[in-house]
Design an enzyme around this catalytic site. Structure first.
Site, PDB file in Angstrom:
ATOM      1  N   CYS C 119      29.050  63.715  43.974  1.00  0.00           N
ATOM      2  CA  CYS C 119      29.187  63.748  45.434  1.00  0.00           C
ATOM      3  C   CYS C 119      28.240  62.690  45.985  1.00  0.00           C
ATOM      4  CB  CYS C 119      28.963  65.149  45.999  1.00  0.00           C
ATOM      5  SG  CYS C 119      27.537  66.055  45.396  1.00  0.00           S
ATOM      6  N   CYS C 121      24.444  63.531  46.486  1.00  0.00           N
ATOM      7  CA  CYS C 121      23.142  64.193  46.615  1.00  0.00           C
ATOM      8  C   CYS C 121      22.050  63.145  46.802  1.00  0.00           C
ATOM      9  CB  CYS C 121      22.837  65.010  45.364  1.00  0.00           C
ATOM     10  SG  CYS C 121      24.001  66.358  45.092  1.00  0.00           S
TER      11      CYS C 121
END
Lengths: 116, 89, 211
Positions: C119, C121
């Site tokens: 993703c 992070c």
């Protein structure tokens, strides 16, 4: 036709893929994007759902959403789905509210400010 | 350091083990946690408590002959249930 | 009410933010609706939202730069940062919320670089929101396979005998790279050193400025 070569790797799991140059353009976050970010932090802080739930829905939204929606467009879609799953409000309540918002004006400012 | 192998499973659903690491062998650089299992949390369940390993891999292990620089390394956090012990070579 | 694009004042009399006079999109409609429902249900308040936005706006790479500069100038702090970077950062007075942080010191023979392939992070509670490129397909895809080529695109070329260590931010920890202290800074205090620390040098895609 079935895809015999599909091995189960999901679209978001992109480490190691071939890709072009890293883009350098940068945008400042607008108010509505900051509000989406704040809603995520506040709702997860209250235990309504987790960042893992946010990611799960983003992944399930599929690759098309990654290519066609902006980052915070995807986030509000996922935040909303998680909130409905958590029972925070119903889809019917949301439909009514969205119609009210749209009736206020044609810009974000008009539609947002009218509620104050 | 403990040698570990990442499970090569490919279930559908929300997992935090990248596909490019599955089936690869590394060493546990440090242990963290326990943390609740994100595979439970993502669906609104209580997360099972799991130890989190920071596993170090060589680029040669990950990419074979295609590695950009075989001696370079990569570290990632892998939850314990995705790891299998590896006997000493 | 027709919106006059010349006065740039909203119906409430405040100036529009730059995004406010664009045509209302479906997803913006959803944001407004979700926000108002959450307020009506008593789950949050407009004040809570404003406080959260202000808190996020206040977080920026300058906070991380102060951490790096103190690492360079305070051996006890450096040891504490390696032991538990989140605790040491909080003890400097930074509000980093529930952030769990690992500090990754570069050395003469090791260069660290951080990515999140699954993703995006990022240590947002210390450095603020990530740059757009950090969230891009290209950065997420390529950094784990060809970090040296990615680094070269950022203008960083490392000697062959420097090990590149990629950190894929897959789970609960977040990372801050501690770049090497630039030469020619003997005797500099932490405030002056912090001005040399760039955001990208704390992600690993850049190096600090040199005096």
């Amino acid at each position: 036709m079935t895809n015999a070569s599909f091995d189960g790797r999901r679209w978001h799991d992109m480490g190691g893929d071939i890709a072009g140059p890293v883009p350098t353009d940068q945008h400042d976050f607008s108010l509505w994007e900051k509000r989406v970010d704040a809603l995520m932090v506040l709702c997860s802080g209250k235990g309504l759902f987790t960042v893992d739930g946010l990611r799960r829905v983003l992944e399930d939204m599929g690759e098309d959403s990654f290519e066609t929606m902006t980052y915070y467009e995807r986030w509000i879609a996922s935040v909303n789905q998680n909130l409905i799953e958590a029972g925070a409000y119903t889809t019917a309540e949301l439909a009514t509210k969205m119609a009210q918002v749209q009736a206020r004006g044609t810009t974000y400012g008009e539609a947002s400010d009218a509620a104050r | 350091m403990q040698r570990v192998k990442v499970r090569a499973d490919m279930p559908p659903g929300h997992v935090r083990t990248p596909a490019y690491l599955r089936g690869k062998i590394g060493v546990t650089e440090r242990l963290l946690g326990p943390f609740p299992n994100p595979e439970d949390l993502a669906y609104g369940h209580v997360g099972q408590s799991l130890i989190l390993h920071r596993v170090r891999f060589s680029m040669a292990e990950l990419w074979g002959d295609a590695a950009e620089a075989p001696e370079d390394t990569l570290e990632a956090e892998i939850y314990a249930h995705w790891l299998e012990p590896v006997d000493a070579p | 009410m027709p919106h006059d694009h010349h006065d740039h004042l909203s119906p409430s009399g405040h100036p529009y933010r730059p995004d406010d006079d664009q045509p209302l999109s479906y997803w913006q409609t959803l944001e407004i609706a979700v926000r108002e429902l959450l307020v009506e249900k008593g789950i949050t308040t407009p004040a809570d939202i404003a406080v959260q936005i202000d808190a996020m706006d206040a977080r920026n790479p300058a906070m991380g730069a102060k951490v790096v500069a103190r690492y360079w100038t305070d051996a006890d702090f450096a040891a504490a940062l390696i032991e538990d970077a989140a605790r040491a950062t909080r003890e400097m007075g930074f509000d980093i919320g529930p952030l769990k942080l690992i500090a990754l010191p570069n050395t003469a023979t090791l260069h660290n670089i951080v990515v999140c392939t699954l993703c995006s992070c990022y240590p947002r509670n210390l450095l603020g929101l990530p740059p757009d490129w950090y969230k891009s397909r290209a950065y997420r895809s390529r950094t784990v396979r060809e970090p040296r080529k990615v680094l070269a695109e950022f203008g960083v070329t490392l000697p062959d005998n420097t090990e590149v260590r990629v950190h894929d931010s897959t789970a609960d920890m977040r990372y801050i790279v501690i770049p090497n202290r630039p030469g020619g800074t003997d005797g500099w205090d932490a405030a002056a050193l912090a001005d040399l620390v760039t955001r990208d040098s704390m992600i690993g895609t850049g190096l600090p400025r040199t005096p």
